[in-house]
Design an enzyme around this catalytic site. Structure first.
Site, mmCIF file in Angstrom:
data_model
loop_
_atom_site.group_PDB
_atom_site.id
_atom_site.type_symbol
_atom_site.label_atom_id
_atom_site.label_comp_id
_atom_site.label_asym_id
_atom_site.label_seq_id
_atom_site.Cartn_x
_atom_site.Cartn_y
_atom_site.Cartn_z
ATOM 1 N N ASP A 29 23.419 -15.793 -18.184
ATOM 2 C CA ASP A 29 22.853 -14.449 -18.278
ATOM 3 C C ASP A 29 21.560 -14.467 -17.449
ATOM 4 O O ASP A 29 21.057 -15.542 -17.095
ATOM 5 C CB ASP A 29 22.558 -14.149 -19.752
ATOM 6 C CG ASP A 29 21.719 -12.910 -19.928
ATOM 7 O OD1 ASP A 29 22.112 -11.857 -19.408
ATOM 8 O OD2 ASP A 29 20.651 -12.990 -20.580
ATOM 9 N N ASP A 55 18.451 -11.657 -17.520
ATOM 10 C CA ASP A 55 17.216 -11.212 -18.177
ATOM 11 C C ASP A 55 17.055 -11.889 -19.534
ATOM 12 O O ASP A 55 17.932 -11.789 -20.398
ATOM 13 C CB ASP A 55 17.233 -9.690 -18.345
ATOM 14 C CG ASP A 55 17.215 -9.004 -16.997
ATOM 15 O OD1 ASP A 55 16.329 -9.331 -16.184
ATOM 16 O OD2 ASP A 55 18.097 -8.164 -16.736
ATOM 17 N N LYS A 111 12.793 2.872 -10.499
ATOM 18 C CA LYS A 111 12.446 1.709 -11.352
ATOM 19 C C LYS A 111 12.841 0.402 -10.655
ATOM 20 O O LYS A 111 12.088 -0.573 -10.654
ATOM 21 C CB LYS A 111 13.147 1.859 -12.711
ATOM 22 C CG LYS A 111 12.966 0.693 -13.646
ATOM 23 C CD LYS A 111 14.209 -0.177 -13.709
ATOM 24 C CE LYS A 111 13.963 -1.526 -14.288
ATOM 25 N NZ LYS A 111 15.158 -2.350 -14.409
#
Ligand code: XBP
Ligand code: MG
Length: 281
Positions: free
Chosen positions: A36, A38, A112
């Site tokens: 993974d 984050d 973002k």
């Protein structure tokens, strides 16, 4: 006579290769590690994604601000666009009246991502303990490495370039990220996608995750899963994980085990051999 010797020798050679492959498989079931991003590779949520969202809100003239505890609650929704929509539903429902809501969220999210890139370029967010060491060890042992993440694909590049070097994306055999699948974690879609690209069965792999949503996704794809927690995920439910650790550990900065897996009692950092032992049980 000579004509018969060659096929026999070839047959023997083939049997030897097959036997060797089988015995290697028996001792070396681990073929790939699926990381993974984050929270697992790096602690990107609190000081990476969160300020990037806030900078985008400011650029769009919005008064929204996601502080650390609020962002922790919003993390139950994976995916930035999905998280913004969830926030709107909960805290700013007037925005739901926009006829261009989908496009507007997409453009806010694009902004973002631009801010996230800037933050990664500043290089303030390091890899978590043990990640770099393990990646290089796996590469040197020809164990494949892959990424299975909910985040936008560009973010993976920005992070890896910042923490592992310009061409570090090439270290990974498969990268599965973002909207490449219809359903984000906790749905298993991204793990199914990565396993298909790797052409491996889940039993030949291990997933490394940091969150309950990530664990649910990996388990639903039948993947043995190791958890390394962070401040946002420490209190979550990790039932079904092989083990729950503070981090992957280093020889000079050992991990703490939060679960009670007896296989890890005398271990202080996670290496390829330990991962193999974990998936053999
Ligand atoms: C975590 C996520 C992501 C990031 C934000 O992904 O849910 O949405 O918080 O990234 P993972 P985006 O733990 O699976 O790596 O804004 O690009 O979605
Ligand atoms: Mg995560």
């Amino acid at each position: 006579m000579a004509r018969n010797i060659r096929p026999l020798a070839t047959r023997k050679l083939c049997s030897f290769i097959i036997l060797t492959m089988h015995s290697t498989d028996k001792h070396n079931p681990l073929k790939a590690v699926l990381f993974d991003v984050d929270g697992t590779l790096a602690d990107t949520e609190q000081d990476g994604h969160r300020p990037a969202f806030n900078a985008a809100f400011q650029e769009f003239g919005l008064s929204w601000h996601w502080d650390i505890p609020l962002y922790g609650r919003l993390l139950q929704i994976t995916g930035g666009k999905e998280r913004i929509r969830f926030y709107i539903e909960q805290h700013a429902p007037k925005a739901l009246n926009r006829t261009d809501l989908d496009e507007w969220i997409a453009s806010l999210h694009k902004t973002k991502t631009r801010h996230f890139k800037k933050l990664m370029e500043q290089g303030d967010i390091p890899l978590r303990p043990g990640v770099k060491r393990l990646i290089h060890e796996l590469r040197s042992k020809n164990i494949k490495i892959a990424i299975a993440t909910t985040t936008t694909p560009e973010n993976v590049t920005y992070l890896l370039q910042s923490v592992l070097g310009k061409d570090s994306i090439d270290l990974f055999d498969v990268i599965g990220a973002g909207d490449i699948v219809p359903m984000k974690k906790p749905a298993p879609d991204i793990y199914f996608w990565v396993l298909e690209k790797l052409k491996l069965a889940p039993s030949q792999c291990i997933a490394i995750e940091d969150s309950e949503n990530g664990l649910l996704a990996a388990l639903a794809a039948d993947l043995p899963t190791l958890i390394t927690v962070n401040n946002y995920t420490r209190q979550q439910n990790f039932n079904g994980a092989l083990a729950v650790l503070s981090d992957l550990g280093e020889p000079e900065q050992n991990f703490t085990q939060i679960s009670d897996n007896p296989q890890l009692v005398d271990k202080h950092w996670i290496d390829a051999e330990t991962l193999q032992q974990l998936i053999k049980t």
